[in-house]
Design a protein around this motif. Structure first.
Motif, PDB file in Angstrom:
ATOM      1  N   CYS A 164       0.822  -1.221   0.000  1.00 15.47           N
ATOM      2  CA  CYS A 164       0.000   0.000   0.000  1.00 15.47           C
ATOM      3  C   CYS A 164       0.849   1.260   0.000  1.00 15.47           C
ATOM      4  O   CYS A 164       0.367   2.347   0.351  1.00 15.47           O
ATOM      5  N   ALA A 165       2.110   1.135  -0.425  1.00 14.03           N
ATOM      6  CA  ALA A 165       3.021   2.283  -0.438  1.00 14.03           C
ATOM      7  C   ALA A 165       2.486   3.423  -1.296  1.00 14.03           C
ATOM      8  O   ALA A 165       2.703   4.604  -0.996  1.00 14.03           O
ATOM      9  N   GLY A 166       1.772   3.077  -2.358  1.00 13.46           N
ATOM     10  CA  GLY A 166       1.243   4.096  -3.255  1.00 13.46           C
ATOM     11  C   GLY A 166      -0.061   4.717  -2.824  1.00 13.46           C
ATOM     12  O   GLY A 166      -0.609   5.571  -3.519  1.00 13.46           O
ATOM     13  N   GLY A 167      -0.560   4.303  -1.663  1.00 17.65           N
ATOM     14  CA  GLY A 167      -1.775   4.897  -1.118  1.00 17.65           C
ATOM     15  C   GLY A 167      -2.998   4.011  -1.236  1.00 17.65           C
ATOM     16  O   GLY A 167      -2.983   2.970  -1.904  1.00 17.65           O
ATOM     17  N   PHE A 168      -4.074   4.444  -0.599  1.00 19.63           N
ATOM     18  CA  PHE A 168      -5.345   3.730  -0.621  1.00 19.63           C
ATOM     19  C   PHE A 168      -6.419   4.653  -0.049  1.00 19.63           C
ATOM     20  O   PHE A 168      -6.121   5.699   0.532  1.00 19.63           O
ATOM     21  N   SER A 169      -7.657   4.262  -0.225  1.00 20.32           N
ATOM     22  CA  SER A 169      -8.777   5.040   0.309  1.00 20.32           C
ATOM     23  C   SER A 169      -9.342   4.353   1.546  1.00 20.32           C
ATOM     24  O   SER A 169      -9.362   3.121   1.623  1.00 20.32           O
ATOM     25  N   VAL A 170      -9.790   5.158   2.493  1.00 18.00           N
ATOM     26  CA  VAL A 170     -10.324   4.639   3.747  1.00 18.00           C
ATOM     27  C   VAL A 170     -11.680   5.274   4.035  1.00 18.00           C
ATOM     28  O   VAL A 170     -11.877   6.467   3.792  1.00 18.00           O
ATOM     29  N   VAL A 171     -12.598   4.471   4.529  1.00 18.68           N
ATOM     30  CA  VAL A 171     -13.849   4.997   5.064  1.00 18.68           C
ATOM     31  C   VAL A 171     -13.902   4.609   6.528  1.00 18.68           C
ATOM     32  O   VAL A 171     -13.887   3.423   6.871  1.00 18.68           O
ATOM     33  N   HIS A 172     -13.906   5.622   7.405  1.00 19.49           N
ATOM     34  CA  HIS A 172     -14.001   5.412   8.853  1.00 19.49           C
ATOM     35  C   HIS A 172     -15.365   5.911   9.282  1.00 19.49           C
ATOM     36  O   HIS A 172     -15.641   7.099   9.220  1.00 19.49           O
ATOM     37  N   LEU A 173     -16.234   4.975   9.682  1.00 19.64           N
ATOM     38  CA  LEU A 173     -17.646   5.292   9.868  1.00 19.64           C
ATOM     39  C   LEU A 173     -18.146   5.863   8.536  1.00 19.64           C
ATOM     40  O   LEU A 173     -18.080   5.200   7.533  1.00 19.64           O
TER      41      LEU A 173
END
Length: 249
Positions: A164-173
């Motif tokens: 995941c060095a190049g990034g990723f998207s997160v949804v927290h709640l």
């Protein structure tokens, strides 16, 4: 400032939910990755500690100078399925940043640790406000695992750092954010350890936080540090990591 705080809730995940409200704890954890090399050494399988035992092992104010330590409340820790990523391999990092021990721990304990603001000569309100916003806040989590669970969970975090060095998207709640990059840092603690600088987008600005995860026997310790200082956090919470490592023995 309110707008920035709402956006940063997604960036820093569980830590800032302390101020904004959160969900409830859950035993629903993310799946771990491939076992680490230490998982195949033939060492005796670990027997998990209880939540009460972890509460005695996690850092407290008496273990640290210049920090305030609070026990995380039920609303500070969300269920693992409430912190999701667009890349499954990245979930262990998102969870480690969210008061959630990666993998499938048998028990966990959480603390909120705030560095005490440094006292300065200036009495200007804007300087005092800047000092408060610049305080480093760390979510500390201890997770205890049966068998090789701690090794597997650690391996999943290490693997996530690479994939995941190049990034990723997160949804927290319901808050979504974009992690633009994950960069490894050098750290030594416990039997094996990893550390990362996590750069996220905060309303168009780069916001950096620090993540440290180390394993001692069947226990995994996670540290996610944020700050509202310009740019975010500059260095690892080494004093905190060292204090926790010493307490685990």
């Amino acid at each position: 400032m309110r707008s920035a705080a709402v956006a940063a809730t997604a960036v820093s995940f569980a830590l800032l939910v302390t101020a904004c409200g959160g969900g409830e704890k859950s035993d629903d954890k993310g799946k771990g990755g491939a076992p680490s090399a230490s998982a195949t050494t033939g060492a005796p399988a670990a027997e998990a500690l209880s939540a009460a035992e972890l509460d005695k092992l996690i850092v407290e104010k008496a273990d640290l100078k210049g920090y305030q330590v609070q026990k995380a409340g039920a609303g500070d820790v969300v269920a693992a399925d409430k912190v999701t990523t667009d890349k499954a391999a990245c979930a262990p990092i998102a969870h480690a940043m969210s008061f959630i021990s990666p993998g499938s721990p048998a028990a966990s304990a959480e603390r909120k640790v705030l560095a005490e603001p440094k006292k300065g000569a200036s009495a200007k309100p804007e300087d005092a406000l800047g000092g408060v916003l610049g305080v480093e806040m760390t979510a500390v989590t201890l997770g205890s695992y049966e068998g090789q669970g701690a090794q597997d969970a650690f391996a999943s975090v290490k693997k996530a750092g690479a994939e995941c060095a190049g990034g990723f998207s997160v949804v927290h709640l319901k808050e979504s954010t974009k992690v633009s990059k994950v960069v490894p840092e050098s750290v030594t603690a416990g039997e094996e350890a990893v550390a990362f600088t996590v750069t996220s987008d905060l309303e168009g600005e780069a916001f950096t936080s620090k993540l440290v995860v180390f394993r001692k026997g069947g226990t995994l310790a996670s540290f996610s540090t944020i700050s509202f200082a310009p740019g975010g956090v500059a260095s690892l919470p080494q004093a905190l990591v060292d204090a926790q490592a010493a307490k685990l023995g």
